[in-house]
Design a protein around this motif. Structure first.
Motif, PDB file in Angstrom:
ATOM      1  N   LYS A  65       0.850  -1.193   0.000  1.00 20.79           N
ATOM      2  CA  LYS A  65       0.000   0.000   0.000  1.00 20.79           C
ATOM      3  C   LYS A  65       0.886   1.243   0.000  1.00 20.79           C
ATOM      4  N   LEU A  66       1.013   1.842  -1.173  1.00 27.19           N
ATOM      5  CA  LEU A  66       1.834   3.032  -1.362  1.00 27.19           C
ATOM      6  C   LEU A  66       0.966   4.162  -1.910  1.00 27.19           C
ATOM      7  N   PRO A  67       1.418   5.406  -1.798  1.00 25.59           N
ATOM      8  CA  PRO A  67       0.692   6.508  -2.420  1.00 25.59           C
ATOM      9  C   PRO A  67       0.666   6.369  -3.939  1.00 25.59           C
ATOM     10  N   LEU A  68      -0.280   7.104  -4.548  1.00 25.54           N
ATOM     11  CA  LEU A  68      -0.420   7.119  -6.009  1.00 25.54           C
ATOM     12  C   LEU A  68      -0.164   8.531  -6.514  1.00 25.54           C
ATOM     13  N   VAL A  69       0.646   8.644  -7.562  1.00 26.92           N
ATOM     14  CA  VAL A  69       0.913   9.920  -8.223  1.00 26.92           C
ATOM     15  C   VAL A  69       0.389   9.845  -9.648  1.00 26.92           C
ATOM     16  N   THR A  70      -0.386  10.853 -10.045  1.00 22.82           N
ATOM     17  CA  THR A  70      -0.805  10.939 -11.447  1.00 22.82           C
ATOM     18  C   THR A  70      -0.033  12.071 -12.111  1.00 22.82           C
ATOM     19  N   THR A  71       0.316  11.873 -13.375  1.00 21.45           N
ATOM     20  CA  THR A  71       1.006  12.909 -14.130  1.00 21.45           C
ATOM     21  C   THR A  71       0.776  12.676 -15.614  1.00 21.45           C
ATOM     22  N   SER A  72       1.436  13.456 -16.438  1.00 22.04           N
ATOM     23  CA  SER A  72       1.259  13.376 -17.883  1.00 22.04           C
ATOM     24  C   SER A  72       2.609  13.231 -18.560  1.00 22.04           C
ATOM     25  N   SER A  73       2.619  12.506 -19.660  1.00 14.64           N
ATOM     26  CA  SER A  73       3.847  12.409 -20.451  1.00 14.64           C
ATOM     27  C   SER A  73       3.936  13.524 -21.484  1.00 14.64           C
ATOM     28  N   ILE A  74       2.880  14.346 -21.583  1.00 17.59           N
ATOM     29  CA  ILE A  74       2.861  15.481 -22.505  1.00 17.59           C
ATOM     30  C   ILE A  74       3.308  16.711 -21.718  1.00 17.59           C
ATOM     31  N   GLN A  75       4.449  17.276 -22.062  1.00 20.83           N
ATOM     32  CA  GLN A  75       5.058  18.320 -21.245  1.00 20.83           C
ATOM     33  C   GLN A  75       4.149  19.525 -21.053  1.00 20.83           C
ATOM     34  N   LYS A  76       3.411  19.911 -22.067  1.00 19.00           N
ATOM     35  CA  LYS A  76       2.635  21.154 -22.007  1.00 19.00           C
ATOM     36  C   LYS A  76       1.362  21.020 -21.182  1.00 19.00           C
ATOM     37  N   PHE A  77       0.807  19.803 -21.087  1.00 14.89           N
ATOM     38  CA  PHE A  77      -0.502  19.628 -20.474  1.00 14.89           C
ATOM     39  C   PHE A  77      -0.511  18.520 -19.421  1.00 14.89           C
ATOM     40  N   TYR A  78      -1.134  18.824 -18.278  1.00 14.11           N
ATOM     41  CA  TYR A  78      -1.598  17.764 -17.372  1.00 14.11           C
ATOM     42  C   TYR A  78      -2.907  17.228 -17.952  1.00 14.11           C
ATOM     43  N   SER A  79      -3.899  18.097 -18.095  1.00 13.69           N
ATOM     44  CA  SER A  79      -5.117  17.777 -18.845  1.00 13.69           C
ATOM     45  C   SER A  79      -5.827  19.071 -19.193  1.00 13.69           C
ATOM     46  N   ASN A  80      -6.285  19.155 -20.427  1.00 10.45           N
ATOM     47  CA  ASN A  80      -6.992  20.340 -20.901  1.00 10.45           C
ATOM     48  C   ASN A  80      -8.502  20.207 -20.733  1.00 10.45           C
ATOM     49  N   GLY A  81      -8.933  19.252 -19.902  1.00 11.22           N
ATOM     50  CA  GLY A  81     -10.344  19.146 -19.561  1.00 11.22           C
ATOM     51  C   GLY A  81     -11.166  18.318 -20.526  1.00 11.22           C
ATOM     52  N   LEU A  82     -12.462  18.610 -20.554  1.00  8.00           N
ATOM     53  CA  LEU A  82     -13.394  17.829 -21.363  1.00  8.00           C
ATOM     54  C   LEU A  82     -13.355  18.245 -22.818  1.00  8.00           C
ATOM     55  N   ASP A  83     -13.804  17.339 -23.667  1.00  2.00           N
ATOM     56  CA  ASP A  83     -14.268  17.691 -25.007  1.00  2.00           C
ATOM     57  C   ASP A  83     -15.763  17.924 -24.824  1.00  2.00           C
ATOM     58  N   LEU A  84     -16.156  19.195 -24.661  1.00  2.00           N
ATOM     59  CA  LEU A  84     -17.502  19.512 -24.187  1.00  2.00           C
ATOM     60  C   LEU A  84     -18.588  19.007 -25.129  1.00  2.00           C
ATOM     61  N   GLU A  85     -18.383  19.171 -26.420  1.00  2.00           N
ATOM     62  CA  GLU A  85     -19.399  18.701 -27.369  1.00  2.00           C
ATOM     63  C   GLU A  85     -19.542  17.183 -27.312  1.00  2.00           C
ATOM     64  N   LEU A  86     -18.411  16.494 -27.205  1.00  2.00           N
ATOM     65  CA  LEU A  86     -18.462  15.037 -27.091  1.00  2.00           C
ATOM     66  C   LEU A  86     -19.129  14.621 -25.788  1.00  2.00           C
TER      67      LEU A  86
END
Length: 266
Positions: A65-86
């Motif tokens: 049981k260890l902590p969890l880290v989330t990250t991104s392999s895309i340097q510019k973005f962690y996440s740009n959110g939803l695709d609202l129309e989709l």
């Protein structure tokens, strides 16, 4: 089952991977999001992240049981959110994909740390706020709730994430001013916990004894009670939320019509 595990994200709306691995130091697990160009939270991405969380809990946390880290392999973005129309056009997206993912992080049984390496806008900002801790890149990226700029109302679960997790001043700046927070301003408003990169996570975990606290069997239950108001909002069927928003719009329209009639009589 051995780490790393690659979970494919592949449909017409989004392609990429979610990779579950273990840090070289052995102190934490890592979920790395890679869905070019900007890690949108499409239905498939939400479901893939949720599946990866299930695999981690069922196959690895039971043993270590260890902590969890989330990250991104895309340097510019962690996440740009939803695709609202989709999102709007996908049946069941809110009830079966997005809100369950928010809820999963809010009550996940081990500490969750968002390593925000780049921009986290709208839904990406919300996702990071569902974690227990946030570390932000000091040299790249903004945190921004920009629904004000493109005219989208916040649903009750979305607003609740910020209302219960931020100070009133930071909540107002986020929702009503669409403030773009840098790492420094985010720390000043108690939105993130530290500045740094993935290489700084070990020291952050060590300094706060997060690894030791992760071992507690009560961790997830404590989080569930801490954030039960947000979780309750996430459990509300979207049809009810949609009806509430439409009712508000209708009431405002009726008020405007009544005022126009009064002016006409003057």
């Amino acid at each position: 089952m051995q780490l790393p595990i690659v979970f494919p994200v592949d449909n017409a709306a989004s392609k990429g991977t979610v990779i579950l691995s273990k840090a070289d130091s052995g102190r934490y697990y890592v979920l790395t999001i890679n869905s070019p160009p900007d890690n949108r939270l499409t239905p498939e991405m939400c479901l893939t992240l949720a599946h990866a969380l299930d695999v981690l809990e069922d196959s690895f946390l039971t043993g270590e049981k260890l902590p969890l880290v989330t990250t991104s392999s895309i340097q510019k973005f962690y996440s740009n959110g939803l695709d609202l129309e989709l999102a709007r056009s996908t049946p069941g997206f809110w009830d079966n994909a997005l809100y369950p993912l928010f809820k999963r992080f809010l009550e996940y049984p081990t500490p969750c740390i968002a390593m925000i390496n780049g921009h986290a806008f709208a839904g990406g900002f919300m996702l990071s706020m569902c974690h227990d801790y946030r570390i932000m890149n000091p040299s790249r990226g903004f945190l921004c709730l920009n629904e004000l700029e493109f005219g989208a109302p916040l649903t009750s679960p979305m607003s609740a994430i910020f209302r219960f997790k931020l100070t009133p001043a930071a909540y107002q700046k986020s929702v009503l001013e669409a403030t773009r927070f840098t790492a420094d301003t985010a720390i000043a408003h108690n939105i993130v916990d530290a500045k740094g990169s993935l290489s700084d996570v070990d020291e952050f975990i060590k300094a706060r004894n997060i690894g030791m606290f992760a071992e507690s069997p009560a961790y997830g239950q404590l989080k569930s009670e801490m954030w039960r108001e947000i979780i309750n909002y996430c459990d509300t069927p979207f049809a009810e939320e949609e009806a509430r928003i439409e009712n508000n719009i209708h009431r405002e329209g009726e008020r405007k019509k009544a005022r126009a009639q009064m002016r006409a009589k003057m």
